[in-house]
Enzyme design. Structure first.
Site, PDB file in Angstrom:
ATOM      1  N   ARG A 178       0.832  -1.213   0.000  1.00 52.46           N
ATOM      2  CA  ARG A 178       0.000   0.000   0.000  1.00 52.46           C
ATOM      3  C   ARG A 178       0.863   1.257   0.000  1.00 52.46           C
ATOM      4  O   ARG A 178       0.353   2.368  -0.143  1.00 52.46           O
ATOM      5  CB  ARG A 178      -0.877   0.018   1.255  1.00 52.46           C
ATOM      6  CG  ARG A 178      -1.810  -1.165   1.360  1.00 52.46           C
ATOM      7  CD  ARG A 178      -3.201  -0.774   0.963  1.00 52.46           C
ATOM      8  NE  ARG A 178      -4.004  -1.938   0.672  1.00 52.46           N
ATOM      9  CZ  ARG A 178      -4.981  -1.962  -0.207  1.00 52.46           C
ATOM     10  NH1 ARG A 178      -5.258  -0.875  -0.907  1.00 52.46           N
ATOM     11  NH2 ARG A 178      -5.689  -3.035  -0.414  1.00 52.46           N
ATOM     12  N   SER A 179       2.163   1.075   0.202  1.00 49.18           N
ATOM     13  CA  SER A 179       3.037   2.240   0.364  1.00 49.18           C
ATOM     14  C   SER A 179       3.089   3.161  -0.863  1.00 49.18           C
ATOM     15  O   SER A 179       3.120   4.373  -0.693  1.00 49.18           O
ATOM     16  CB  SER A 179       4.443   1.786   0.749  1.00 49.18           C
ATOM     17  OG  SER A 179       4.404   1.147   2.007  1.00 49.18           O
ATOM     18  N   LYS A 208      13.607  -7.356   5.605  1.00 45.95           N
ATOM     19  CA  LYS A 208      13.746  -6.426   6.719  1.00 45.95           C
ATOM     20  C   LYS A 208      14.918  -6.771   7.648  1.00 45.95           C
ATOM     21  O   LYS A 208      15.533  -5.879   8.215  1.00 45.95           O
ATOM     22  CB  LYS A 208      12.440  -6.354   7.534  1.00 45.95           C
ATOM     23  CG  LYS A 208      11.312  -5.671   6.758  1.00 45.95           C
ATOM     24  CD  LYS A 208       9.981  -5.765   7.492  1.00 45.95           C
ATOM     25  CE  LYS A 208       9.747  -4.549   8.345  1.00 45.95           C
ATOM     26  NZ  LYS A 208       8.332  -4.450   8.782  1.00 45.95           N
ATOM     27  N   ASP A 216       8.616   0.904  12.924  1.00 47.68           N
ATOM     28  CA  ASP A 216       7.402   0.132  13.208  1.00 47.68           C
ATOM     29  C   ASP A 216       6.883   0.347  14.632  1.00 47.68           C
ATOM     30  O   ASP A 216       5.669   0.461  14.846  1.00 47.68           O
ATOM     31  CB  ASP A 216       7.649  -1.364  12.973  1.00 47.68           C
ATOM     32  CG  ASP A 216       7.633  -1.731  11.500  1.00 47.68           C
ATOM     33  OD1 ASP A 216       6.978  -1.019  10.711  1.00 47.68           O
ATOM     34  OD2 ASP A 216       8.274  -2.735  11.121  1.00 47.68           O
ATOM     35  N   GLY A 272       1.047 -13.717  19.472  1.00 50.21           N
ATOM     36  CA  GLY A 272       2.037 -13.878  18.416  1.00 50.21           C
ATOM     37  C   GLY A 272       3.425 -13.490  18.892  1.00 50.21           C
ATOM     38  O   GLY A 272       3.567 -12.690  19.831  1.00 50.21           O
ATOM     39  N   ALA A 273       4.451 -14.063  18.266  1.00 44.83           N
ATOM     40  CA  ALA A 273       5.834 -13.760  18.651  1.00 44.83           C
ATOM     41  C   ALA A 273       6.749 -13.725  17.433  1.00 44.83           C
ATOM     42  O   ALA A 273       7.926 -14.068  17.509  1.00 44.83           O
ATOM     43  CB  ALA A 273       6.331 -14.791  19.669  1.00 44.83           C
TER      44      ALA A 273
HETATM   45  P1  ATR Z   1       5.406 -11.478  11.090  1.00 45.35           P
HETATM   46  O1  ATR Z   1       6.783 -11.008  10.799  1.00 45.35           O
HETATM   47  O2  ATR Z   1       4.350 -10.835  10.248  1.00 45.35           O
HETATM   48  O3  ATR Z   1       5.064 -11.442  12.534  1.00 45.35           O
HETATM   49  P2  ATR Z   1       5.965 -14.301  11.259  1.00 45.35           P
HETATM   50  O4  ATR Z   1       7.296 -13.993  11.833  1.00 45.35           O
HETATM   51  O5  ATR Z   1       5.865 -15.389  10.264  1.00 45.35           O
HETATM   52  O6  ATR Z   1       5.371 -13.010  10.569  1.00 45.35           O
HETATM   53  O7  ATR Z   1       4.941 -14.562  12.454  1.00 45.35           O
HETATM   54  C1  ATR Z   1       3.630 -14.882  12.230  1.00 45.35           C
HETATM   55  C2  ATR Z   1       2.926 -15.043  13.570  1.00 45.35           C
HETATM   56  O8  ATR Z   1       1.622 -15.589  13.344  1.00 45.35           O
HETATM   57  C3  ATR Z   1       3.639 -16.004  14.504  1.00 45.35           C
HETATM   58  O9  ATR Z   1       3.400 -15.605  15.835  1.00 45.35           O
HETATM   59  C4  ATR Z   1       2.931 -17.318  14.175  1.00 45.35           C
HETATM   60  O10 ATR Z   1       3.012 -18.295  15.185  1.00 45.35           O
HETATM   61  P3  ATR Z   1       4.250 -19.358  15.163  1.00 45.35           P
HETATM   62  O11 ATR Z   1       5.420 -18.640  15.725  1.00 45.35           O
HETATM   63  O12 ATR Z   1       3.772 -20.466  16.012  1.00 45.35           O
HETATM   64  O13 ATR Z   1       4.427 -19.757  13.713  1.00 45.35           O
HETATM   65  C5  ATR Z   1       1.510 -16.831  14.040  1.00 45.35           C
HETATM   66  N1  ATR Z   1       0.694 -17.784  13.286  1.00 45.35           N
HETATM   67  C6  ATR Z   1       0.666 -17.967  11.948  1.00 45.35           C
HETATM   68  N2  ATR Z   1      -0.222 -18.932  11.617  1.00 45.35           N
HETATM   69  C7  ATR Z   1      -0.748 -19.380  12.783  1.00 45.35           C
HETATM   70  C8  ATR Z   1      -1.722 -20.383  13.116  1.00 45.35           C
HETATM   71  N3  ATR Z   1      -2.351 -21.114  12.172  1.00 45.35           N
HETATM   72  N4  ATR Z   1      -2.024 -20.564  14.423  1.00 45.35           N
HETATM   73  C9  ATR Z   1      -1.418 -19.839  15.401  1.00 45.35           C
HETATM   74  N5  ATR Z   1      -0.502 -18.876  15.138  1.00 45.35           N
HETATM   75  C10 ATR Z   1      -0.166 -18.657  13.853  1.00 45.35           C
END
Ligand code: ATR
Length: 277
Positions: free
Chosen positions: A20-21, A70, A107, A133-134
């Site tokens: 979108r940037s 990144k 960010d 999420g992590a």
């Molecule tokens: P981003 O940089 O956008 O955060 P990422 O590093 O791939 O992308 O992280 C995606 C996040 O969504 C992670 O927290 C991931 O959980 P995992 O560390 O267990 O992979 C979470 N995520 C993606 N799909 C998921 C799912 N089906 N159920 C639970 N968590 C999910």
């Protein structure tokens, strides 16, 4: 030579067509009457270093960086800001007059600014924050919440090890909650953030039980397609203040635009509309 050069900027990633940037920066350039251009650039991994070295020669003053580069650009920059170092990734590069590359990460700033502007009554110090999420996005959110003064940050991730790694790194303010108990941490949270990709178009739904949400909690989702995720819909129906994820994208773009083009742009209704076009 550079006296009347038209400043160029853009975004590098692969793929890049969804970004979108270009609409966002294009809108600011036009509405502010600035003679410049912002271009989407799909760059192959093996070409990244060479492309970055050559962009200043073409008149580029800087670029945004998105998935999957990144993290990688940190190793290609000459100077890395504290924020980019702490987050472990950069989203904004500036090409300096002496030919060096400065890498920054806006960010965390964009995350906080979005909440400050969209929810003026929000007080990050009022209670613990809960982060779902992590991944890469969660790192910026954790840094933002910690620096803004959240008294505690509870973090829950499907892959527990990734949440524990963040806890190791960012210390005692963080507490890891098992993914099967993620719903429980919402009961005490003043700020709740979804940083997972769950709920995004084409991805599975976020299945964490939300009935524990406090009515006065601020709830935000980094997912912005759709703008109103089911997570935000449920939170809103429960009386929570909700903020969608588009605003973070808009606000993280402000410092880069200002550095490159010399004018600080506003994030307003027209900006949102432009980014959605
Ligand atoms: P981003 O940089 O956008 O955060 P990422 O590093 O791939 O992308 O992280 C995606 C996040 O969504 C992670 O927290 C991931 O959980 P995992 O560390 O267990 O992979 C979470 N995520 C993606 N799909 C998921 C799912 N089906 N159920 C639970 N968590 C999910």
């Amino acid at each position: 030579m550079s006296h009347d050069r038209i400043p160029l900027a853009g975004v590098i990633g692969s793929p890049i067509s969804h970004s979108r940037s270009p609409q966002l920066h294009g809108h600011w350039l036009k509405s502010l009457g600035i003679r410049g251009f912002y271009i989407p650039m799909d760059v192959a991994e093996g070409d990244l270093a060479e492309v970055l070295r050559n962009l200043p020669k073409l008149g580029f003053v800087g670029v945004n960086v998105t998935v999957p580069y990144k993290e990688r650009v940190l190793g290609l920059a000459d100077h890395v800001s504290d924020q980019a170092t702490i987050i472990g990734a950069a989203n904004t590069l500036s090409f300096r007059k002496d030919g060096t590359i400065y890498a920054d990460n806006t960010d965390a700033y964009g995350f906080i600014e979005n909440l400050r502007q969209s929810a003026p009554g929000w007080d990050v110090t009022a209670g613990p924050a809960a982060v779902l999420g992590a991944g890469g996005a969660a790192r910026a959110v954790v840094v933002a919440l910690r620096d803004a003064g959240a008294p505690e940050i509870m973090i829950s991730n499907r892959t527990r090890l990734r949440a524990e790694a963040l806890q190791q790194e960012f210390g005692r303010k963080l507490r890891v909650v098992d993914w099967v108990q993620a719903g429980n941490m919402l009961e005490h949270a003043a700020t709740v953030v979804n940083t997972t990709s769950l709920g995004m178009v084409g991805k599975p739904a976020l299945r964490v039980p939300l009935d524990g949400l406090q009515k006065d909690a601020l709830v935000t989702d980094l997912v912005y397609a759709p703008l109103k995720t089911r997570f935000l819909e449920v939170a809103e129906a429960m009386g929570c203040v909700t903020v969608d994820g588009l605003g973070m994208l808009l606000h993280q773009a402000v410092p880069g635009f200002e550095r490159w083009f010399g004018t600080r742009p506003e994030v307003d209704v027209a900006t949102r509309a432009a980014a959605l076009r």
